[in-house]
Scaffold this motif. Structure first.
Motif, mmCIF file in Angstrom:
data_model
loop_
_atom_site.group_PDB
_atom_site.id
_atom_site.type_symbol
_atom_site.label_atom_id
_atom_site.label_comp_id
_atom_site.label_asym_id
_atom_site.label_seq_id
_atom_site.Cartn_x
_atom_site.Cartn_y
_atom_site.Cartn_z
ATOM 1 N N THR A 153 0.861 -1.174 0.000
ATOM 2 C CA THR A 153 0.000 0.000 0.000
ATOM 3 C C THR A 153 0.903 1.232 0.000
ATOM 4 O O THR A 153 2.100 1.144 0.280
ATOM 5 C CB THR A 153 -0.897 0.053 1.244
ATOM 6 N N GLY A 170 -4.477 1.423 -1.663
ATOM 7 C CA GLY A 170 -4.471 0.366 -0.657
ATOM 8 C C GLY A 170 -5.379 0.659 0.519
ATOM 9 O O GLY A 170 -6.351 1.410 0.400
ATOM 10 N N ASP A 171 -5.056 0.072 1.678
ATOM 11 C CA ASP A 171 -5.921 0.228 2.849
ATOM 12 C C ASP A 171 -5.214 0.867 4.036
ATOM 13 O O ASP A 171 -5.727 0.813 5.157
ATOM 14 C CB ASP A 171 -6.544 -1.111 3.255
ATOM 15 N N ASP A 188 -10.618 3.070 1.672
ATOM 16 C CA ASP A 188 -9.962 1.773 1.726
ATOM 17 C C ASP A 188 -10.206 1.053 0.403
ATOM 18 O O ASP A 188 -11.358 0.875 -0.012
ATOM 19 C CB ASP A 188 -10.524 0.925 2.869
ATOM 20 N N THR A 190 -10.416 -2.007 -0.670
ATOM 21 C CA THR A 190 -10.607 -3.418 -0.344
ATOM 22 C C THR A 190 -11.935 -3.889 -0.921
ATOM 23 O O THR A 190 -12.833 -3.090 -1.198
ATOM 24 C CB THR A 190 -10.601 -3.656 1.174
ATOM 25 N N ASN A 213 -9.837 -7.936 4.587
ATOM 26 C CA ASN A 213 -8.459 -7.513 4.343
ATOM 27 C C ASN A 213 -7.973 -7.833 2.933
ATOM 28 O O ASN A 213 -6.784 -7.732 2.643
ATOM 29 C CB ASN A 213 -7.517 -8.156 5.368
ATOM 30 N N ILE A 215 -7.212 -6.742 -0.470
ATOM 31 C CA ILE A 215 -6.976 -5.429 -1.067
ATOM 32 C C ILE A 215 -7.107 -5.530 -2.582
ATOM 33 O O ILE A 215 -6.612 -6.470 -3.202
ATOM 34 C CB ILE A 215 -5.579 -4.907 -0.679
#
Length: 297
Positions: A153, A170-171, A188, A190, A213, A215
């Motif tokens: 990320t 990314g997150d 986020d 995701t 989680n 991504i």
């Protein structure tokens, strides 16, 4: 790889907001990274940079300093959360930080006297920086097959003269704490966050979803072509910026983050408290935070 339903550039500046302060722009910042209590290694990396115009006096008949600096300063803050087995994530995040440092050193110095007409150029340069880092990851993986699939990320902020620019994939997250309220500037990237944005999943269900989680947009990974989320906005005196990896936000909610930013003024102590509380909650991932306070001198 794509970032669904996200505008490539978002301007959060309020047209009715007051003009930028005329005071000199000063910054206090601190960054901290911690492996947490579960992961065997730390694949996060961060950097805090200051760019200044410098004049080097090579030869003169007048007694004066050999190096003179402009009062204008550009401040860059960057958090990268690597992913990949066998330390590949650590390689990807470190490679990204170093690549972007070199790119910005030779690019952003042009934007010290920033005018409105140049702001779009800054955004384009940010996008180019992330695309260059993305390509560098694939180049490295091609030479070292054990690194194939590594990714990271990237959340980066550039602040100069009461103006803030953010680039993100990314997150990891970028927050702004302003006038007693915490604002999450970045989205986020995701699978679950996209379902929430579409209304197909509630935020409550998202926090327990088994794919929360996963991504969908990173530098590197299995497919080149990162999609860069961009923001720009005006800053005010006493605003606080927070950049962090998900090792913090998976452990501590926004309300608690806001309370810590409200009650503690020193960036170093804020970082230490955030990391300590994330570890107390379980420390299930690497934890990285950068805290920046903008002040009028």
């Amino acid at each position: 790889m794509s970032l669904p339903n996200t505008e490539p550039t978002v301007d959060l500046a309020d047209p009715l907001a007051p003009a930028k302060p005329s005071h000199l722009f000063t910054v206090r910042s601190f960054g901290l990274t911690d492996p947490g209590r579960v992961r065997p290694s730390n694949q996060d990396h961060f950097v805090i940079l200051e760019l200044a115009r410098t004049m080097s006096v090579l030869q003169t008949s007048i007694p004066q300093a050999k190096a003179q600096y402009s009062h204008l300063r550009g401040h860059i803050f960057l958090v990268a959360d690597g992913m990949g087995g066998h330390q590949a994530g650590e390689v990807a995040s470190a490679l990204t930080v170093v690549t972007i440092e070199g790119f910005l050193l030779n690019t952003l110095k042009r934007f010290f006297d920033l005018k409105a007409t140049e702001e779009q150029n800054v955004m384009k340069e940010f996008q180019s920086a992330l695309l260059q880092a993305d390509a560098k990851i694939f180049e490295e993986a091609a030479q070292h097959p054990e690194l194939i699939g590594m990714g990271t990320t990237l959340t980066m902020a550039f602040a100069i003269n009461w103006r803030l620019f953010v680039a993100h994939a990314g997150d990891s997250r970028c927050y702004l704490y302003s006038r007693g309220e915490l604002h999450q500037l970045t989205q986020d990237h995701t699978m679950v966050a996209e379902l929430v944005r579409r209304g197909a999943l509630s935020p409550q269900a998202a926090s327990r979803h088994p794919y929360r989680n996963v991504i969908t947009n990173v530098l590197g990974g299995h497919e080149p072509g990162v999609q860069v989320e961009l923001h720009k906005l005006d800053l005010e005196p006493d605003d606080v910026l927070l950049l962090c990896s998900d090792g913090l936000t998976d452990m501590i909610g926004n309300d608690r983050i806001a309370a810590i930013l409200e009650n503690q003024q020193e960036p170093k102590k804020v970082c230490e408290q955030l990391v300590a509380e994330a570890n107390e909650k379980g420390g299930k991932d690497n934890i990285t935070v950068i805290v920046v306070r903008f002040e009028a001198s």
